[in-house]
Structures are given as C-alpha cells and as structure tokens.
Design a protein around this motif. Sequence first.
Motif, PDB file in Angstrom:
ATOM      1  N   ARG A  97       0.853  -1.186   0.000  1.00  0.00           N
ATOM      2  CA  ARG A  97       0.000   0.000   0.000  1.00  0.00           C
ATOM      3  C   ARG A  97       0.888   1.234   0.000  1.00  0.00           C
ATOM      4  O   ARG A  97       1.895   1.278   0.706  1.00  0.00           O
ATOM      5  CB  ARG A  97      -0.900  -0.003   1.236  1.00  0.00           C
ATOM      6  CG  ARG A  97      -1.928   1.110   1.269  1.00  0.00           C
ATOM      7  CD  ARG A  97      -2.905   0.931   2.419  1.00  0.00           C
ATOM      8  NE  ARG A  97      -3.759  -0.247   2.229  1.00  0.00           N
ATOM      9  CZ  ARG A  97      -4.745  -0.588   3.041  1.00  0.00           C
ATOM     10  NH1 ARG A  97      -4.997   0.157   4.109  1.00  0.00           N
ATOM     11  NH2 ARG A  97      -5.475  -1.660   2.794  1.00  0.00           N
ATOM     12  N   LEU A  98       0.540   2.217  -0.823  1.00  0.00           N
ATOM     13  CA  LEU A  98       1.330   3.443  -0.921  1.00  0.00           C
ATOM     14  C   LEU A  98       1.643   4.014   0.455  1.00  0.00           C
ATOM     15  O   LEU A  98       0.747   4.234   1.266  1.00  0.00           O
ATOM     16  CB  LEU A  98       0.568   4.497  -1.729  1.00  0.00           C
ATOM     17  CG  LEU A  98       1.238   5.885  -1.808  1.00  0.00           C
ATOM     18  CD1 LEU A  98       2.499   5.822  -2.653  1.00  0.00           C
ATOM     19  CD2 LEU A  98       0.265   6.916  -2.359  1.00  0.00           C
ATOM     20  N   PRO A 150     -12.396   3.899  -1.684  1.00  0.00           N
ATOM     21  CA  PRO A 150     -12.365   4.153  -3.129  1.00  0.00           C
ATOM     22  C   PRO A 150     -11.806   5.532  -3.441  1.00  0.00           C
ATOM     23  O   PRO A 150     -11.789   6.433  -2.588  1.00  0.00           O
ATOM     24  CB  PRO A 150     -13.840   4.038  -3.531  1.00  0.00           C
ATOM     25  CG  PRO A 150     -14.610   4.341  -2.279  1.00  0.00           C
ATOM     26  CD  PRO A 150     -13.775   3.788  -1.160  1.00  0.00           C
ATOM     27  N   VAL A 151     -11.350   5.700  -4.682  1.00  0.00           N
ATOM     28  CA  VAL A 151     -10.860   6.990  -5.167  1.00  0.00           C
ATOM     29  C   VAL A 151     -12.026   7.987  -5.175  1.00  0.00           C
ATOM     30  O   VAL A 151     -13.140   7.635  -5.566  1.00  0.00           O
ATOM     31  CB  VAL A 151     -10.299   6.816  -6.597  1.00  0.00           C
ATOM     32  CG1 VAL A 151      -9.906   8.168  -7.185  1.00  0.00           C
ATOM     33  CG2 VAL A 151      -9.108   5.870  -6.594  1.00  0.00           C
ATOM     34  N   PRO A 152     -11.838   9.258  -4.755  1.00  0.00           N
ATOM     35  CA  PRO A 152     -10.597   9.859  -4.277  1.00  0.00           C
ATOM     36  C   PRO A 152     -10.431   9.826  -2.762  1.00  0.00           C
ATOM     37  O   PRO A 152      -9.507  10.441  -2.228  1.00  0.00           O
ATOM     38  CB  PRO A 152     -10.744  11.299  -4.762  1.00  0.00           C
ATOM     39  CG  PRO A 152     -12.214  11.575  -4.619  1.00  0.00           C
ATOM     40  CD  PRO A 152     -12.898  10.276  -4.955  1.00  0.00           C
ATOM     41  N   LEU A 153     -11.334   9.125  -2.073  1.00  0.00           N
ATOM     42  CA  LEU A 153     -11.273   9.103  -0.609  1.00  0.00           C
ATOM     43  C   LEU A 153     -10.063   8.333  -0.086  1.00  0.00           C
ATOM     44  O   LEU A 153      -9.727   8.452   1.092  1.00  0.00           O
ATOM     45  CB  LEU A 153     -12.568   8.488  -0.050  1.00  0.00           C
ATOM     46  CG  LEU A 153     -13.862   9.233  -0.397  1.00  0.00           C
ATOM     47  CD1 LEU A 153     -15.063   8.475   0.158  1.00  0.00           C
ATOM     48  CD2 LEU A 153     -13.827  10.657   0.135  1.00  0.00           C
ATOM     49  N   ALA A 204       1.487  16.479 -16.901  1.00  0.00           N
ATOM     50  CA  ALA A 204       1.261  16.491 -15.455  1.00  0.00           C
ATOM     51  C   ALA A 204      -0.110  15.897 -15.126  1.00  0.00           C
ATOM     52  O   ALA A 204      -0.249  15.114 -14.176  1.00  0.00           O
ATOM     53  CB  ALA A 204       1.371  17.915 -14.920  1.00  0.00           C
ATOM     54  N   ALA A 205      -1.110  16.252 -15.900  1.00  0.00           N
ATOM     55  CA  ALA A 205      -2.453  15.702 -15.662  1.00  0.00           C
ATOM     56  C   ALA A 205      -2.450  14.194 -15.840  1.00  0.00           C
ATOM     57  O   ALA A 205      -3.107  13.468 -15.089  1.00  0.00           O
ATOM     58  CB  ALA A 205      -3.452  16.352 -16.614  1.00  0.00           C
ATOM     59  N   MET A 206      -1.690  13.714 -16.833  1.00  0.00           N
ATOM     60  CA  MET A 206      -1.614  12.279 -17.055  1.00  0.00           C
ATOM     61  C   MET A 206      -1.010  11.584 -15.831  1.00  0.00           C
ATOM     62  O   MET A 206      -1.508  10.558 -15.361  1.00  0.00           O
ATOM     63  CB  MET A 206      -0.764  12.017 -18.302  1.00  0.00           C
ATOM     64  CG  MET A 206      -0.680  10.585 -18.731  1.00  0.00           C
ATOM     65  SD  MET A 206       0.676   9.773 -17.869  1.00  0.00           S
ATOM     66  CE  MET A 206       0.034   8.117 -17.854  1.00  0.00           C
ATOM     67  N   VAL A 207       0.079  12.156 -15.292  1.00  0.00           N
ATOM     68  CA  VAL A 207       0.749  11.553 -14.137  1.00  0.00           C
ATOM     69  C   VAL A 207      -0.174  11.505 -12.926  1.00  0.00           C
ATOM     70  O   VAL A 207      -0.362  10.457 -12.298  1.00  0.00           O
ATOM     71  CB  VAL A 207       2.035  12.340 -13.800  1.00  0.00           C
ATOM     72  CG1 VAL A 207       2.557  11.966 -12.416  1.00  0.00           C
ATOM     73  CG2 VAL A 207       3.108  12.072 -14.851  1.00  0.00           C
ATOM     74  N   PHE A 208      -0.762  12.634 -12.580  1.00  0.00           N
ATOM     75  CA  PHE A 208      -1.561  12.691 -11.346  1.00  0.00           C
ATOM     76  C   PHE A 208      -2.906  11.999 -11.509  1.00  0.00           C
ATOM     77  O   PHE A 208      -3.382  11.344 -10.575  1.00  0.00           O
ATOM     78  CB  PHE A 208      -1.740  14.146 -10.915  1.00  0.00           C
ATOM     79  CG  PHE A 208      -0.500  14.735 -10.301  1.00  0.00           C
ATOM     80  CD1 PHE A 208      -0.202  14.507  -8.968  1.00  0.00           C
ATOM     81  CD2 PHE A 208       0.378  15.489 -11.063  1.00  0.00           C
ATOM     82  CE1 PHE A 208       0.954  15.034  -8.401  1.00  0.00           C
ATOM     83  CE2 PHE A 208       1.530  16.019 -10.502  1.00  0.00           C
ATOM     84  CZ  PHE A 208       1.820  15.787  -9.167  1.00  0.00           C
ATOM     85  N   LYS A 209      -3.522  12.138 -12.675  1.00  0.00           N
ATOM     86  CA  LYS A 209      -4.824  11.506 -12.878  1.00  0.00           C
ATOM     87  C   LYS A 209      -4.681   9.986 -12.900  1.00  0.00           C
ATOM     88  O   LYS A 209      -5.473   9.266 -12.297  1.00  0.00           O
ATOM     89  CB  LYS A 209      -5.442  12.007 -14.177  1.00  0.00           C
ATOM     90  CG  LYS A 209      -6.886  11.575 -14.362  1.00  0.00           C
ATOM     91  CD  LYS A 209      -7.516  12.280 -15.554  1.00  0.00           C
ATOM     92  CE  LYS A 209      -8.962  11.854 -15.721  1.00  0.00           C
ATOM     93  NZ  LYS A 209      -9.620  12.565 -16.842  1.00  0.00           N
ATOM     94  N   THR A 210      -3.640   9.477 -13.583  1.00  0.00           N
ATOM     95  CA  THR A 210      -3.439   8.036 -13.669  1.00  0.00           C
ATOM     96  C   THR A 210      -2.916   7.465 -12.358  1.00  0.00           C
ATOM     97  O   THR A 210      -3.395   6.431 -11.875  1.00  0.00           O
ATOM     98  CB  THR A 210      -2.463   7.694 -14.807  1.00  0.00           C
ATOM     99  OG1 THR A 210      -2.959   8.244 -16.035  1.00  0.00           O
ATOM    100  CG2 THR A 210      -2.299   6.184 -14.956  1.00  0.00           C
ATOM    101  N   GLU A 223      -7.286   4.539  -9.815  1.00  0.00           N
ATOM    102  CA  GLU A 223      -7.652   3.373  -9.024  1.00  0.00           C
ATOM    103  C   GLU A 223      -6.999   3.476  -7.649  1.00  0.00           C
ATOM    104  O   GLU A 223      -5.988   4.156  -7.472  1.00  0.00           O
ATOM    105  CB  GLU A 223      -7.210   2.085  -9.714  1.00  0.00           C
ATOM    106  CG  GLU A 223      -7.886   1.844 -11.065  1.00  0.00           C
ATOM    107  CD  GLU A 223      -7.408   0.564 -11.709  1.00  0.00           C
ATOM    108  OE1 GLU A 223      -6.572  -0.141 -11.098  1.00  0.00           O
ATOM    109  OE2 GLU A 223      -7.868   0.260 -12.826  1.00  0.00           O
ATOM    110  N   ASN A 224      -7.571   2.753  -6.712  1.00  0.00           N
ATOM    111  CA  ASN A 224      -7.121   2.855  -5.329  1.00  0.00           C
ATOM    112  C   ASN A 224      -5.621   2.620  -5.174  1.00  0.00           C
ATOM    113  O   ASN A 224      -4.920   3.370  -4.514  1.00  0.00           O
ATOM    114  CB  ASN A 224      -7.909   1.864  -4.467  1.00  0.00           C
ATOM    115  CG  ASN A 224      -7.466   1.858  -3.029  1.00  0.00           C
ATOM    116  OD1 ASN A 224      -6.463   1.238  -2.697  1.00  0.00           O
ATOM    117  ND2 ASN A 224      -8.201   2.553  -2.177  1.00  0.00           N
ATOM    118  N   GLY A 225      -5.094   1.586  -5.786  1.00  0.00           N
ATOM    119  CA  GLY A 225      -3.693   1.227  -5.593  1.00  0.00           C
ATOM    120  C   GLY A 225      -2.769   1.652  -6.692  1.00  0.00           C
ATOM    121  O   GLY A 225      -1.617   1.193  -6.755  1.00  0.00           O
TER     122      GLY A 225
END
Length: 457
Positions: A84-85, A109-112, A192-198, A203-205
Amino acid sequence: MTAHHAVVVGGGLAGVTTALELADAGLRVTLLEGRPRLGGLAFSFKRGDLTVDNGQHVYLRCCTAYRWFLDRIDGTDLAPLQDRLDVPVLDVAHPGGPRLGRLRRSALPVPLHLAWSLARYPHLSLAERASVGRAALALRRLDPADPALDGLDFATWLGRYGQSPRTIEALWDLVGIATLNATAEQSSLGLAAMVFKTGLLSENGAADIGWARVPLGDLHDTLARKALDAAGVRTELRTRVTDISRTAEGGWRVTTEGESLDAAVVVLAVPQREAHGLLPPGALADPDKLLDIGTAPILNVHVVYDRKVLKQPFFAALGSPVQWVFDRTDSSGLPDGGQYLALSQSVAHEDIDEPVSVLRSKYLPELERLLPAARGAKVRDFFVTRERTATFAPTPGVGRLRPGARTDTPGLYLAGAWTATGWPATMESAVRSGLSAAHAALAMLGRHREHPLQEAA
C-alpha cells in the motif's frame, strides 16, 4: 528471408520490448546495441564490491506495460510493489525542528483513498489541505490527451485552483519532480495531468511504488538477454549502426561497422538525436522536430556509511536540496554491515557538472540534518553518477514534437520513451513505445497479435 526479418536498433527497454514482441509473433529478429550491455539508461556497474545502479528507478502499480515487461523476462518477484502506498516525507525546515509526515492511501475508493492522509499531512496548513481537494477534483475532469493542455504549464493551472507556492512545493512538486523530471512551472499540463490523474486519481492502488531489490542489470540486461535468447532473437552488443537505407526491392538495409543486414522491418529504438541522425530522407515530414525535444538531467549521489543511519527503505525530503533517498544496501551487495544510500536528484541542472568535492560538501551536511544517526557515522565512500540527458524535458508544447511509432516510410518505425506514448520519460513509456512499434510493424506485415496490453499500442 528478408520478408520475415526485423532489425531493432537499440537495446534499451524500448528495443528489448520491440524485439521480444516481434519474435513472439514469429519474425526473425536481430537486435543491435552499441553498448556492451542491454538496459539503456537503467543499468548497473561494478565499483569494488558494490553493484551500483546508475540511478534509482521506480515504477507504480499503474505502470501496466512495465509490469508486463517484468513478467515477460521472469523478473516480477525481483521488483515487488508496496502492499500500500506509503511515502515518508521529512521537512527539515520546519520552525519547530524536523517534522515527519506521510502520504499513505487507505482501502477506500478513489478519491477518498488519500483523504485521511492529506487531512493529517503536517507540511500543509488546514486551508492548503482543503485547496488540494478542490484542485484534485478539477484535475479529474481534465483529458490529458487534449492537445490544448500540452501548451499550458502545470504551475499556472495550479495557481488558478488556489494552490499556494508551499502546496506546490510540499505536494505537487514532491511527486511531479520525481515522475516528470521537471517542476510544475516547467511541465506541460497535459503530461502532469496524465501523471496525477493516472497515478493518484484512477484506481485505489495505482500509485503503490515498486522498485528492484536486485541490481537493475540483473533485470534489464541479464534476464532480458535470457528472454531474448529463448525467443530466438540474435543480439549483437558493441555494434553501432552507421546507415539505414532502402534496398532496390523496397526493403531496408541496416549497415554496421562490420556487416549489412537486409530486413522488411527496422525499428529505431534510440534517443531522439541519434534517431535523427539515422533517419533516411523522407522518413518524417519535419525530422528536425526531434532536435527540438529538449533533455533534462538527473544526478545520483551515492554514500556508503560504516553503520546503519536510515531505518526506512526510502523517504522524500522538504526544505533541503536532497529530494529522495533510498537504501540500496542489500540490492548492491554491500558486504560488511554498513549502509549504502542513494540520493536521486531530478531537475539537476545546477549540480550536474559540479565537481565531486563540491557535491560532497553540499550533500553530506544535508544528510546529517535529515538523519541524526549520520552525524557520528564514517563515510566509507562517496561518488556520483550523472545522466545529463536522462529524460526528455516535459515542457509545454513538447507533445506536438513527439512522433508516433509510424514514420512516413513503410517498414520503418520509432520507439523510445520520447515518442508519443502519452507518458513522461519513464520505464513505462519506453515499454509502451516498444509495444506500439512492434504492433505497427506487425500490422504492416498483415500479422495480428493479441496482447493483454493492446491499449498500450
């Protein structure tokens, strides 16, 4: 026969991926690499008893192509992911003294999944933490593939959503510098959006971190070579390509210093400037665009202590020139009870050409600030590795410069982390580019190959 022969130029992750995929589809493949090893810019070397990685490389659970690559070369167990991160973040500039915070995910779940961690993150004020949530929700609405995002810088966008300079430093740049090799103001909003969004909002993990517990050369050279051999790929090291030209029959001829090879397919899996030098006339409408793709350096500082000074496997730092510190003791084979730390310094323009003595006087005191146990420890060894062109620079506008796998000449393809994968310059991008080039070549030859990561191509 030439009709069933493919030549791949370059033995980094992109080239190895391409060669494996083409060979698995039944082609006869020759892989040519100028260096005495495979692995490109993710490699190892010997320094006395140590096996040293040229730089610390990590990947995330969302890096599905690189995870496929590890599985394909039987290396998955040697580069495990976190359960887990969990990222320790140490701020040594805090007025009350060094303060440790953590970025962790929960099972929600994302974003919680990150909400609890951000709510307790001590390096931001309450108002700054609240502003992060608003920006994250806005980020989820962006389409990283939208060409309009490529021309904007990430810092300007963050400012529009109330992100303070401290929030950018302690959160957005903490992640972005390590993944993009650029600060927010130097980064294309699209990348940057690709990095943070992906990584953080898909997904949670998705952002769980993985890294090699063995030297990178064991994976990207030894195991990769074993997989290539098993697939029937002819691999030639220390072999530099001098020319690529059309044959009278409409195929391709690849000339090295020792031989000429005829093939139906050629894949250039080399850095952009090298590709520019080898491209035959007419391969791209504007080949000089490749020269406009900038590069960015990464410096790695290596310190061997006579005792253990760090208990965590890694941490990130704030308020210090130090960025990320990794414990490489076990993976390097340090024999006698000390500890070997590797500092990964991205966006290293100021330090990349500094003498070792200057870097030593800069970074050893910083490690003592960050790690009290280092203050009484003896430094057995101190050295640096420099990658002056470690990645392409993800600056605004770079997206229009990155070519796809197909050139304007049938049978000639491009691969490399710098090509149009949608990802920044990562191991994931390199593998995705290799899959794209291989599948484009197979389509040209009228061959269809199912692949679990078909979307990567």
